[in-house]
Design an enzyme around this catalytic site. Structure first.
Site, PDB file in Angstrom:
ATOM      1  N   ASP A  10     -45.848   0.240 115.213  1.00 18.25           N
ATOM      2  CA  ASP A  10     -44.425   0.715 114.860  1.00 18.25           C
ATOM      3  C   ASP A  10     -44.217   1.908 115.837  1.00 18.25           C
ATOM      4  O   ASP A  10     -45.068   2.381 116.530  1.00 18.25           O
ATOM      5  CB  ASP A  10     -44.030   0.928 113.460  1.00 18.25           C
ATOM      6  CG  ASP A  10     -42.633   1.334 113.308  1.00 18.25           C
ATOM      7  OD1 ASP A  10     -41.906   0.422 113.850  1.00 18.25           O
ATOM      8  OD2 ASP A  10     -42.244   2.493 113.010  1.00 18.25           O
ATOM      9  N   SER A  11     -42.856   1.609 116.389  1.00 15.76           N
ATOM     10  CA  SER A  11     -42.557   2.971 117.020  1.00 15.76           C
ATOM     11  C   SER A  11     -42.758   4.407 116.423  1.00 15.76           C
ATOM     12  O   SER A  11     -42.659   5.323 117.240  1.00 15.76           O
ATOM     13  CB  SER A  11     -41.004   2.648 117.325  1.00 15.76           C
ATOM     14  OG  SER A  11     -40.176   2.792 116.141  1.00 15.76           O
ATOM     15  N   CYS A  73     -42.325  -3.032 113.698  1.00 19.26           N
ATOM     16  CA  CYS A  73     -41.028  -2.516 114.169  1.00 19.26           C
ATOM     17  C   CYS A  73     -40.122  -3.830 114.536  1.00 19.26           C
ATOM     18  O   CYS A  73     -40.550  -4.815 115.256  1.00 19.26           O
ATOM     19  CB  CYS A  73     -41.429  -1.907 115.656  1.00 19.26           C
ATOM     20  SG  CYS A  73     -39.975  -1.247 116.308  1.00 19.26           S
ATOM     21  N   GLU A 151     -35.290   9.869 108.325  1.00 21.28           N
ATOM     22  CA  GLU A 151     -36.265  10.703 108.891  1.00 21.28           C
ATOM     23  C   GLU A 151     -35.945  12.225 108.465  1.00 21.28           C
ATOM     24  O   GLU A 151     -36.963  13.051 108.483  1.00 21.28           O
ATOM     25  CB  GLU A 151     -36.513  10.628 110.332  1.00 21.28           C
ATOM     26  CG  GLU A 151     -36.705   9.071 110.842  1.00 21.28           C
ATOM     27  CD  GLU A 151     -37.912   9.128 111.720  1.00 21.28           C
ATOM     28  OE1 GLU A 151     -38.116  10.238 112.524  1.00 21.28           O
ATOM     29  OE2 GLU A 151     -38.532   7.853 111.918  1.00 21.28           O
ATOM     30  N   CYS A 183     -34.525  -3.429 109.844  1.00 23.43           N
ATOM     31  CA  CYS A 183     -35.130  -2.288 110.442  1.00 23.43           C
ATOM     32  C   CYS A 183     -36.183  -1.673 109.672  1.00 23.43           C
ATOM     33  O   CYS A 183     -35.681  -1.672 108.194  1.00 23.43           O
ATOM     34  CB  CYS A 183     -34.075  -1.197 110.849  1.00 23.43           C
ATOM     35  SG  CYS A 183     -34.566   0.353 111.296  1.00 23.43           S
ATOM     36  N   HIS A 185     -36.622   1.245 108.626  1.00 24.86           N
ATOM     37  CA  HIS A 185     -36.167   2.464 107.599  1.00 24.86           C
ATOM     38  C   HIS A 185     -35.598   1.731 106.590  1.00 24.86           C
ATOM     39  O   HIS A 185     -35.138   2.539 105.599  1.00 24.86           O
ATOM     40  CB  HIS A 185     -35.577   3.366 108.742  1.00 24.86           C
ATOM     41  CG  HIS A 185     -36.547   3.972 109.493  1.00 24.86           C
ATOM     42  ND1 HIS A 185     -37.246   3.405 110.568  1.00 24.86           N
ATOM     43  CD2 HIS A 185     -36.544   5.348 109.687  1.00 24.86           C
ATOM     44  CE1 HIS A 185     -37.859   4.495 111.189  1.00 24.86           C
ATOM     45  NE2 HIS A 185     -37.790   5.729 110.685  1.00 24.86           N
TER      46      HIS A 185
HETATM   47  N1  DGL Z   1     -39.082   0.965 113.938  1.00 25.56           N
HETATM   48  C1  DGL Z   1     -37.773   0.750 114.342  1.00 25.56           C
HETATM   49  C2  DGL Z   1     -37.288  -0.650 113.972  1.00 25.56           C
HETATM   50  O1  DGL Z   1     -37.539  -1.310 113.117  1.00 25.56           O
HETATM   51  C3  DGL Z   1     -36.626   1.742 113.842  1.00 25.56           C
HETATM   52  C4  DGL Z   1     -36.949   2.969 114.495  1.00 25.56           C
HETATM   53  C5  DGL Z   1     -36.628   2.965 116.056  1.00 25.56           C
HETATM   54  O2  DGL Z   1     -35.649   2.859 116.635  1.00 25.56           O
HETATM   55  O3  DGL Z   1     -37.846   3.132 116.803  1.00 25.56           O
HETATM   56  O4  DGL Z   1     -36.524  -1.211 114.573  1.00 25.56           O
END
Ligand code: DGL
Length: 264
Positions: A10-11, A73, A151, A183, A185
């Site tokens: 993931d990011s 992600c 976050e 997403c 989050h």
């Molecule tokens: N993990 C990213 C997503 O699901 C969200 C956080 C980011 O923008 O890096 O798109």
């Protein structure tokens, strides 16, 4: 193959929602998780940057001899999955196709999709939903403030509720019957999002359906691990392990004992 780990990237921290879903579904699988915390967020990056970062993340996991890669992600999944599938020798699963499948199964008429700006701009969810059911109406919108709010730990907070109303009331007004949380989050905000949308609107967490797909792919290949895993899961980040450990607790509802910096 059975004993090899599953790779998840993931990011950053958000992919832990997908990690959690995989562990709930497949507790015997060992996971190597990489969060690219040095370069997050991906949701405001360009297609070419997201593809490049995703390829580098996938190569890190391949070097750890994973048997399958999950692109947790949504922003990466929107752009990079076909590239990774074409270049890697292991199965690669993103979160878009499983999320779209769930949307088609659960929606009657009109589905909402929310995600980062990159995900919404890509149109990936829309394309994946239309491919399965061209008759479903789709309404999408980006909700960029949700990621920093999570976050910050403002999960059940008046500011988060205000932001959620601003983003989501227009979707409610057009009469969607389900909402894809596109997403990593957003599942953490299920209570706030559900509170704004009301009871009749189903929330779709693509992490859960992705875990189901991981299960069926490994099962079909005969690659499921049937014994207890030999060692703990490994968590890697590209920067700032302390923050990952701290904020990661919000996602997993437990402490993450050991987080290493990738490459060290
Ligand atoms: N993990 C990213 C997503 O699901 C969200 C956080 C980011 O923008 O890096 O798109």
């Amino acid at each position: 193959m059975n004993k090899k780990p599953i790779g998840v990237f993931d990011s950053g921290i958000g992919g832990l929602t997908v990690y959690r879903a995989i562990k709930q579904r497949l507790p015997r699988e060992r996971v190597i998780y990489l969060g690219d915390t040095a370069r997050l967020p991906y949701g405001s990056k360009s297609e070419s940057a997201i593809i490049r970062f995703s390829e580098e993340n996938a190569h890190f996991l391949m070097n750890h001899e994973v048997k399958l890669i999950v692109v947790a992600c949504n922003s990466s999944s929107s752009y990079a999955v076909p590239h990774l599938q074409a270049s890697l020798k292991v199965p690669v699963i993103g979160v878009i196709e499983p999320g779209a499948q769930a949307a088609v199964e659960l929606s009657r008429k009109k589905v909402g999709v929310i995600g980062t700006s990159a995900t919404i701009m890509s149109g990936a969810y829309e394309a994946a939903i239309r491919k399965r059911n061209p008759c479903l109406e789709i309404v999408s919108r980006d909700c960029p403030l949700f990621v920093p709010l999570v976050e910050e730990g403002w999960v059940d907070h008046a500011v988060t509720r205000m932001v959620a109303e601003e983003y989501l009331v227009p979707l409610k007004k057009v009469g969607i019957d389900s909402l894809v949380l596109g997403c990593t989050h957003y599942p953490v905000l299920s209570k706030v999002i559900g509170g704004v949308m009301g009871e009749g609107i189903r929330l779709i967490d693509s992490g859960v359906t992705t875990a189901g797909q991981v299960d069926s792919i490994l099962r079909n290949l005969g690659w499921l691990n049937h014994d207890p895993p030999d060692s703990e899961d490994d968590f890697y980040v590209t920067d700032f392990p302390d923050r990952f450990r701290r904020v990661g607790g919000i996602f997993l509802n437990r402490k993450i004992a050991r987080v290493s910096v990738a490459g060290n």
